[in-house]
Structure formats: C-alpha cells, structure tokens
Design an enzyme around this catalytic site. Structure first.
Site, short mmCIF file in Angstrom:
data_model
loop_
_atom_site.label_atom_id
_atom_site.label_comp_id
_atom_site.label_asym_id
_atom_site.label_seq_id
_atom_site.Cartn_x
_atom_site.Cartn_y
_atom_site.Cartn_z
N GLN A 130 2.12 -5.75 -3.16
CA GLN A 130 2.56 -5.78 -1.75
C GLN A 130 3.95 -5.28 -1.52
O GLN A 130 4.30 -4.29 -2.06
CB GLN A 130 2.68 -7.46 -1.33
CG GLN A 130 1.07 -8.11 -1.34
CD GLN A 130 0.70 -8.61 -2.72
OE1 GLN A 130 1.57 -9.28 -3.19
NE2 GLN A 130 -0.70 -8.44 -2.76
N LYS A 181 2.31 2.35 -5.04
CA LYS A 181 3.00 1.82 -6.25
C LYS A 181 2.15 2.06 -7.52
O LYS A 181 2.88 2.28 -8.56
CB LYS A 181 3.51 0.28 -6.12
CG LYS A 181 4.28 -0.08 -5.04
CD LYS A 181 4.50 -1.57 -4.82
CE LYS A 181 3.24 -2.19 -4.72
NZ LYS A 181 2.76 -2.08 -3.05
N ASP A 216 0.68 -1.35 -0.07
CA ASP A 216 0.00 -0.02 -0.09
C ASP A 216 0.77 1.04 0.12
O ASP A 216 0.45 2.26 0.50
CB ASP A 216 -1.04 -0.06 1.08
CG ASP A 216 -1.81 -1.22 1.31
OD1 ASP A 216 -2.26 -1.72 0.21
OD2 ASP A 216 -2.00 -1.68 2.52
N GLY A 227 -4.41 -4.01 -4.47
CA GLY A 227 -5.35 -3.16 -4.91
C GLY A 227 -4.57 -1.89 -5.34
O GLY A 227 -3.91 -1.22 -4.34
N HIS A 228 -4.63 -1.33 -6.66
CA HIS A 228 -4.17 -0.20 -6.89
C HIS A 228 -5.06 0.95 -7.17
O HIS A 228 -5.87 0.62 -7.87
CB HIS A 228 -3.35 -0.31 -8.10
CG HIS A 228 -1.91 -1.27 -7.95
ND1 HIS A 228 -0.98 -1.36 -9.19
CD2 HIS A 228 -1.30 -1.56 -6.72
CE1 HIS A 228 -0.16 -1.98 -8.48
NE2 HIS A 228 -0.27 -2.14 -7.18
P1 IMP Z 1 -2.66 -12.89 1.68
O1 IMP Z 1 -1.86 -12.18 0.56
O2 IMP Z 1 -4.13 -12.65 1.23
O3 IMP Z 1 -2.45 -14.23 1.74
O4 IMP Z 1 -2.63 -11.95 2.82
C1 IMP Z 1 -1.24 -12.34 3.63
C2 IMP Z 1 -0.98 -10.91 4.32
O5 IMP Z 1 -0.51 -10.00 3.48
C3 IMP Z 1 -2.00 -10.20 5.15
O6 IMP Z 1 -1.39 -9.55 6.35
C4 IMP Z 1 -2.61 -9.36 4.21
O7 IMP Z 1 -3.27 -8.07 4.93
C5 IMP Z 1 -1.19 -8.60 3.42
N1 IMP Z 1 -1.52 -8.19 2.01
C6 IMP Z 1 -1.73 -9.05 0.75
N2 IMP Z 1 -1.79 -8.14 0.23
C7 IMP Z 1 -1.95 -6.96 0.55
C8 IMP Z 1 -1.64 -5.67 -0.34
O8 IMP Z 1 -1.79 -5.42 -1.28
N3 IMP Z 1 -1.35 -4.42 0.55
C9 IMP Z 1 -0.99 -4.85 2.16
N4 IMP Z 1 -0.99 -5.91 2.45
C10 IMP Z 1 -1.58 -7.03 1.81
#
Ligand code: IMP
Length: 436
Positions: free
Chosen positions: A223, A16, A13, A40-41
């Site tokens: 991420q 990017k 977040d 999510g962008h």
């Molecule tokens: P997952 O990727 O859904 O398996 O989540 C694993 C961890 O990564 C969790 O703490 C999510 O909140 C975090 N996470 C996954 N995608 C994002 C993102 O795009 N931004 C921030 N945190 C993320």
C-alpha cells in the site's frame, strides 16, 4: 551493508514490486512487514508476468532469504495457493520464512469485511474484502490467531472458539456457511499448518542475524503512506501502517537497522476505493491515463481513479517516512501530453491556500489543487536508459518534483519491463551503487 525500506508514497500501486525486484537481485534478504493479500505486485521478468499477493518480490531470485514478517496478516489459503503456483512455474520457494507471530486471516474475517462494507452502504471504504481490517482488529483485541497456532490442534480450536464468541451477532447472516463450522475450519487450518510448518520461524532473529553479518536487507512495504491507518485519509485507509517506521515493528528490527528509505511514486496519481483525492481527474483525460497506464487493480481488477501528481501529498509522505530517495515510475505514460500538471498547493472550500497536507479530513475532502504547468514531451521514452536520453522537458518535470519534495530521484521507470528503468546521474546511495 544497508537495511533499505521501500514504501509507497501515494495511495498504493506505485510500482513498488518492480523497484523491490530490482534491488532484490543484489540484496540478500527481502522482508514484507505489513498488509496482506490486499496488496498485489506485478513483476514482469523475461516476458513472464508474475502477480504476487503475499510472497516477497525476492522469491523470483533463487537463494534469497524471503521473509513474511510478523506485521503481515496471512490468508493461509492464498499463501499455499501462491506457493503451489510458483513451484508449478519452476520457482524454488524453499528460501521462504514466515514469522511464527504473523496473524492469520480466518474465513470469518472475510465475512465481516463484506458485511461491514455492506452495512456502511454509501459510506463504504471500498476495501478489497480480503478480511484485512477484521484480522488486524482481532490482533489488537488479542483475539487473533497466529501462524504458530496452526501447529497445535487444541490451541487452535480454543482460539477459534474465543474469537468467534464476540462476533456471533455480526456473523448470524452467515450461520449456515459451512466455512464457519468449527471442526471443518480447524481441520482446514491444520492442513495449512502442515504445509507451512517448514517455513515457520523466528524471522526477527533471522533478519537481525543477516544484518549483523553485513548483508543487505530490503524491507518491502505494501500500500502507501496515504492509506496509513494513523497518517492516511482515515477512515478511507487500510488497517496497517504502510509507512517506513512500521518496517521495524513489522519485521522485528530496530530503527538503527534502517539506513535508507525509498519512496515510490508514479509520475501521476492513482487511488482505488473511496476517499478524498484532490487531484482526481475525470472524463476523457482520466480515461486516457487509465488506459495507457493499465490502471486496473492487480488484486481486485477494479478501475483505479487517476489524477495528476500531487506534490503536497508527496511532500507529506516524504516527511512521514523520512525518505532518503524517490523512485518515480510510469513516466512513459505521460508522453504525448502538451502540458504536464503538478499540484503544488491546495485550496480549501473557503478559498484558503494550503501548502501543507491538511490534518482535518473535511478540509481535504473539499480541497482542490493549484497546479504548476510544465511543458510535456512527445517522444516515446520507453527505450531510454540514461538520464541524458530523456527529452529535456521530461528531465525538467523530474527536477521540479525532486526540488519541490526535497528528495533526490534515484530511479525512473519508463515501461513495465524490469530493464525499462533509468538510474539517475549522481544518485548517491549505497543501494544505488549496489543495484545499478
Ligand atoms: P483493505 O486494505 O482491504 O481494508 O482496504 C482499505 C483501503 O485500502 C481500500 O480503499 C483499498 O482499495 C485500499 N487498498 C488496500 N490495499 C491496496 C493496495 O495494495 N493498493 C491500493 N489500494 C489498496
């Protein structure tokens, strides 16, 4: 012409999407290389807000080749919905290409994600429940279903049966869910295959051809480094590698195809989900930064945890990614604070001073930050467009970050609009020269 990787240097977040969008304007190709619709962008263009989950940011620029690489896990329902929505809003999506080798998120992956989190109870990771982890797990177990499998009913059905077999016990609570019916799942996914077929390609080859022709390729990470499955705060991480090295495996190019690596970091820190966060704030100050920064997830709407900028972690991210440049976003959010804090060292529970990011998770869980205190600024900086227009104290804050991390800041974000950026003086980078 360069291959440029853009990665998150914190816990995701970082903004990017906006940075990629800016470079995408001058780039020829934009590639996503890992993650899925957990990302999510948000991109604001001409007052219109676009929330993209799977689509490379470049899709908003007509004629750019936009690639979803083999390292991405794709929920085809989300992708086809996103395509429909973009087309509906007048965006031409014909330049999208999807790797035939990208793995799919199946209905049972979402169920397993949900069930896994429920089972963990208090220890849960706080995943996005999008099925990301279970899909990557199937990929590693060689039970994954790939984009190319959508083009052959027999193969698709066989693979679904094989993938479901070892999951029978875990899926028992969902046994009556119609989404698990073999024939209707196969039919649904064949329909996606039919819609997506024109986009499916050998994207590794396409990208390398473009690089060979001297075109500029932007590899867009999702991420951030601290959510990396190998180098992040495991197990509170995502299931892919958001670090720059993964651009090679996730897009099918070699390390020598990468010329620059840009790390994107906020002027403070946020984190969604559980896990250690040494500079986390709570109370009024946290609420104020969260509200000012609009720190609510694009994908899940969850309130983000917030804290001061963590330079120990940022230096670690710089090392993991061999960052050549830093982009600092949301500096405007810090306007109005008398004093700005930047974490320069951790203290362990036993009182040890830690200059580096500790390898032991327990140490990190109990670490607290030691802060440099820098004078803040009061001015509204959202209208600044050059370094010299920034208040001296804001410039000092940026200089402190760059010196500590040892990486030059090339770009600073001062508001959500794509024009609300400052290209820093003397930022020597082929990408800057192209994009500024
Ligand atoms: P997952 O990727 O859904 O398996 O989540 C694993 C961890 O990564 C969790 O703490 C999510 O909140 C975090 N996470 C996954 N995608 C994002 C993102 O795009 N931004 C921030 N945190 C993320």
């Amino acid at each position: 012409m360069p291959g440029i990787v853009i990665v998150g240097a914190q816990w995701g977040d970082e903004g990017k999407g906006k940075v990629t969008d800016m470079l995408a304007e001058r780039a020829d190709v934009i590639v996503r290389f890992q993650g899925g619709n957990n990302a999510g962008h948000t991109i604001v263009r001409e007052g219109v807000t676009y929330k993209l989950h799977l689509m490379p940011s470049g899709i908003l620029h007509p004629g750019k080749l936009c690639v979803i690489g083999n390292g991405v896990v794709i929920d085809p329902k989300v992708l086809t919905d996103e395509l429909d929505e973009l087309r509906h809003r007048g965006i031409d999506t014909r330049a999208l290409r999807i790797s035939a080798n990208a793995h799919l998120i199946m209905p049972y992956h979402m169920m397993l994600d949900e069930a896994g989190e429920a089972k963990l109870g208090k220890l849960q990771i706080g995943t996005t429940r999008r099925g990301i982890g279970p899909s990557y797990a199937d990929k590693a177990s060689r039970l994954g279903i790939r984009m190319q499998d959508l083009l052959d009913e027999k193969i698709l059905k066989k693979k679904i049966v094989a993938a479901l077999e070892p999951k029978r016990l875990s899926l028992r609570p969902f046994a009556k869910d119609p989404a698990l019916d073999l024939q209707s799942m196969t039919d649904e996914y064949l329909t996606y295959g039919h819609v997506l077929e024109p986009y499916i390609a050998d994207t590794s080859r396409l990208v390398l051809d473009r690089l060979d022709h001297g075109e500029m390729v932007v590899f867009e990470g999702a991420q951030g480094a601290l959510l990396d499955i190998d180098h992040g705060t495991y197990p509170f991480v995502t299931s892919s590698n958001p670090v720059a090295g993964a651009a090679c495996t996730g897009a099918g190019v070699g390390p020598r195809d990468i010329d620059e690596v840009w790390g994107v970091a906020k002027a403070y820190t946020t984190r969604v989900g559980a896990g250690p966060f040494p500079t986390e704030l709570d109370g009024d100050l946290a609420d104020e930064i969260r509200e000012r920064g609009g720190e609510y997830g694009t994908t899940t709407g969850r309130a983000r945890r917030v804290g001061w900028i963590d330079l120990v972690a940022l230096r670690y991210a710089a090392r993991l990614n061999s960052l050549t440049s830093l982009a600092i976003t949301k500096l405007d959010v810090l306007s109005g604070f008398d004093t700005l804090h930047a974490c320069v060292r951790y203290h362990s529970a036993e009182g040890a001073e830690l200059d580096g990011f500790p390898y032991h998770q327990t140490v990190l869980h109990h670490a607290t930050g030691e802060y440099a205190e820098l004078p803040g600024f009061d001015e509204d900086i959202s209208g600044c467009r050059s370094e010299s227009e920034l208040p001296a104290t804001a410039r000092e804050f940026l200089r402190f970050i760059a010196d500590y991390v040892g990486v030059a800041i090339v770009l600073v974000g001062v508001g959500p609009g794509r024009e609300q950026v400052i290209w820093m003086d003397g930022a020597e980078s082929s990408a800057v020269r192209l994009a500024a």
